[in-house]
Design an enzyme around this catalytic site. Structure first.
Site, PDB file in Angstrom:
ATOM      1  N   LYS A 194      -1.350  28.796 -25.556  1.00 31.64           N
ATOM      2  CA  LYS A 194      -1.571  30.238 -25.485  1.00 31.64           C
ATOM      3  C   LYS A 194      -3.068  30.466 -25.373  1.00 31.64           C
ATOM      4  O   LYS A 194      -3.840  30.084 -26.251  1.00 31.64           O
ATOM      5  CB  LYS A 194      -1.007  30.918 -26.735  1.00 31.64           C
ATOM      6  N   LYS A 247       1.289  30.405 -21.771  1.00 30.01           N
ATOM      7  CA  LYS A 247       1.072  31.855 -21.756  1.00 30.01           C
ATOM      8  C   LYS A 247      -0.394  32.164 -21.563  1.00 30.01           C
ATOM      9  O   LYS A 247      -1.200  31.604 -22.294  1.00 30.01           O
ATOM     10  CB  LYS A 247       1.548  32.396 -23.098  1.00 30.01           C
TER      11      LYS A 247
END
Ligand code: PBG
Length: 324
Positions: A194, A247
């Protein structure tokens, strides 16, 4: 000319036979924003077609998605400031509307797949994913808080825990705590790679969850790095993650591809709010055709290696697919 690639494009039937990538509604996860209260359905202005909803409207939404074959959802809470504090205690309180909603949704739709968010930010008065102490985000003292949150969600019947906090060691910590409490069948979709990204803007607006001070760069990854994502993946994999997520998605397709090549468990890509908003804005202006650009975007993520795509366009795609 012996080899003419165009021969495989001469008709739609031959093109279909030559097709390399498929996207099915069962690959998609639809993010939903839950609010406490009744009769709430507020459109998120930077994510057209997506709403902050109270439980009865979320239930209606899930019902209409299930009818389209879309049955995986990731649920995010929009929490009133009065419930926020430094240690995010409301996140695991028995009075928390999010925990109550998980129970109700799983009771109504036992066959849906419900994924949670585990991070302190929606509940933290500092707006950070971890505990803030002397302006630092402290890692190890955050883990027990995340674990209380995950256990409360598991008890409520969540299918997959979604740790999005990027603290070190949290997957193993949560896996142990879940197992010790008898939740060995509750899975973990780890937000593995992330990145500290500018593309979360509309999401933070939707939840009013932006950091009150500083940024998330001491825990989320530097967008210049790929090899580091492989290290994060190795850790999450070895600590018992069931799914690895990258992500954002569109701007990180190289990362999706390298995780896919290196790990034999499903790879999820989170097509985040800002990435969806860009496309929606261009379509709204008439600069792109949504019905063409949206599937091309989702297919590109499948091509890069995403087994699962979390996207605000999931329902749009499901509607489109149901008409084919
Ligand atoms: C919170 C969280 C964020 C997103 C998912 N979980 C925001 C953040 O880390 O600041 C972003 C999703 C999106 O932009 O669609 N931990």
């Amino acid at each position: 000319m012996q080899i003419r690639p165009r021969r495989r494009r001469v008709s739609s039937g031959i093109r279909e036979l030559s097709r390399e990538t498929y996207l099915d509604v069962s690959n998609l996860v639809y993010p939903l924003f839950l609010m406490d209260g009744a009769n709430i359905k507020e459109e998120i202005h930077s994510l057209p077609g997506n709403y902050r909803m109270s439980l009865e409207n979320i239930i209606k939404e899930i019902d209409s998605c299930m009818k389209l074959g879309l049955k995986a959802f990731i649920l995010f809470p929009s929490v009133d400031e009065k419930h926020k504090n430094k240690t995010a205690t409301y996140s695991y309180s028995s009075t928390n509307f999010y925990i109550r909603a998980i129970k109700e949704i799983k009771k109504r739709f036992p066959e849906c797949v419900l994924i949670s968010d585990v991070a302190m930010d929606p509940y933290s008065s500092d707006g950070h994913d971890g505990l803030v102490h002397n302006d630092q985000i402290v890692n190890d003292d955050t883990l027990p808080i995340l674990s209380k949150m995950a256990l409360a969600q598991a008890e409520a019947g969540i299918d997959l825990i979604g740790p999005s906090d990027m603290m070190d060691g949290r997957i193993g910590y949560l896996r142990d705590e879940l197992d010790n409490s008898g939740f060995e069948n509750t899975g973990i979709m780890a937000y593995t790679a992330k990145y500290a990204s500018a593309f979360y803007g509309p999401f933070r607006d939707a939840l009013n969850s932006a950091p009150k001070k500083g940024d998330k760069k001491t825990y989320q990854m530097d967008f210049r790095n790929t090899r580091e994502a492989l290290l994060e993946a190795e850790l999450d994999y070895n600590e018992g993650a069931d799914f690895l997520m990258v992500k954002p998605a569109l701007h990180y397709m190289d990362v999706i591809k390298s995780l896919k090549d290196s790990f034999n468990i499903p790879i999820a890509a989170y097509h985040v709010s800002g990435e969806c908003a860009m496309l929606s804005a261009a379509c709204k202006n008439g600069w792109l055709d949504f019905n063409k650009a949206m599937p091309e975007t989702l297919y590109s993520l499948r091509r890069a290696g995403a087994d699962i795509i979390l996207t605000y366009f999931a329902k749009d795609y499901a509607k489109m697919a149901s008409k084919l």
